[in-house]
Scaffold this motif. Sequence first.
Motif, PDB file in Angstrom:
ATOM      1  N   THR A  72      25.465  38.118  17.524  1.00 43.07           N
ATOM      2  CA  THR A  72      24.504  39.205  17.683  1.00 43.07           C
ATOM      3  C   THR A  72      24.910  40.383  16.810  1.00 43.07           C
ATOM      4  O   THR A  72      26.083  40.776  16.786  1.00 43.07           O
ATOM      5  CB  THR A  72      24.443  39.675  19.148  1.00 43.07           C
ATOM      6  OG1 THR A  72      24.039  38.578  19.970  1.00 43.07           O
ATOM      7  CG2 THR A  72      23.460  40.821  19.324  1.00 43.07           C
ATOM      8  N   VAL A  74      25.389  44.096  16.122  1.00 49.85           N
ATOM      9  CA  VAL A  74      25.574  45.263  16.989  1.00 49.85           C
ATOM     10  C   VAL A  74      25.647  46.572  16.205  1.00 49.85           C
ATOM     11  O   VAL A  74      25.758  47.643  16.800  1.00 49.85           O
ATOM     12  CB  VAL A  74      26.843  45.118  17.858  1.00 49.85           C
ATOM     13  CG1 VAL A  74      26.700  43.936  18.804  1.00 49.85           C
ATOM     14  CG2 VAL A  74      28.104  44.984  17.002  1.00 49.85           C
ATOM     15  N   ASP A 101      28.882  41.062  17.252  1.00 49.79           N
ATOM     16  CA  ASP A 101      29.532  41.246  18.548  1.00 49.79           C
ATOM     17  C   ASP A 101      30.925  40.648  18.590  1.00 49.79           C
ATOM     18  O   ASP A 101      31.821  41.190  19.249  1.00 49.79           O
ATOM     19  CB  ASP A 101      28.668  40.681  19.684  1.00 49.79           C
ATOM     20  CG  ASP A 101      28.299  39.204  19.500  1.00 49.79           C
ATOM     21  OD1 ASP A 101      28.340  38.705  18.351  1.00 49.79           O
ATOM     22  OD2 ASP A 101      27.942  38.558  20.497  1.00 49.79           O
TER      23      ASP A 101
END
Length: 286
Positions: A72, A74, A101
């Motif tokens: 992901t 971030v 992440d």
Amino acid sequence: MATPSTLAVMSESPASRIDSAAVTAAADRLRAAAMQCRPTPPVRDLIGSDDIVAAYAVQRRLADERVAAGATIVGRKIGLTSEAVQKQLGVDRPDFGLLFDDMAYDGGDTVPYSAVLQPRIEAEIAFVLKEDLAGGPLDAAQVRSAIDYATPALEICGSRIQDWDITFGDTVADNASAGAFVLGPVRRNLDQVEPKSVGMQMAINENVVSTGNGAACLGDPITAVVWLARQAREFGEPLRGGQVILSGALGPMRPVRPGDSVTATITGLGKVSVTFGYEGRVRGNQ
């Protein structure tokens, strides 16, 4: 959140002139280096030293793969904010990369040395956004208003390019040499700390190895975020509320070895520390 494939260059950019075979070959070379934990020769023989469009195309391709595998996004990191480093590489602009992440650590953690290829560390200010930076002038006033808080940070830079033999094109393709990042425990809003006025001292095993200040980062870390916000919008993926922004080094970057403990102190923001271990990811308290 859109994937990095939406980071399309604006229509007026010469995207049509990208050599797709060269982009594929460069991505293949960098991917293999990461998977084998073995640095590769530079990719500038494939995409050139300063072809911005081709370099970011490689970065986007590798980022797309990472997202497809479950990572992901971030936030973002800004690199090449130091005038000295720009002169060293013969460039006149910063660059940016994506933060995922699985790159994030808290102050006091132990990072396995093998997690980042050829690791080097630098101290900087991280900002966490509370609002999107998508519309409007994206000037300093808007950026300041969009920032939730600032916190001390250590960026663990890494290069998949052998011996850090990089040009602008090499480092951009390699996600701006992003490896991992560590956020400290102190959070301050911009009424409590002025980023351009901070001082920084970084020590490895209690020996001071790097000093600097806020002005070393494009004259003001806020200026760096303004640049990033405009670039991100131009590339089709604006900065979003909740994202972490690493604004750029406040002093020289230094290499690290297994067992090293690093602590940075930034005036007004306190300390952030990390230790490099041999294996395992250990969570600790600052």
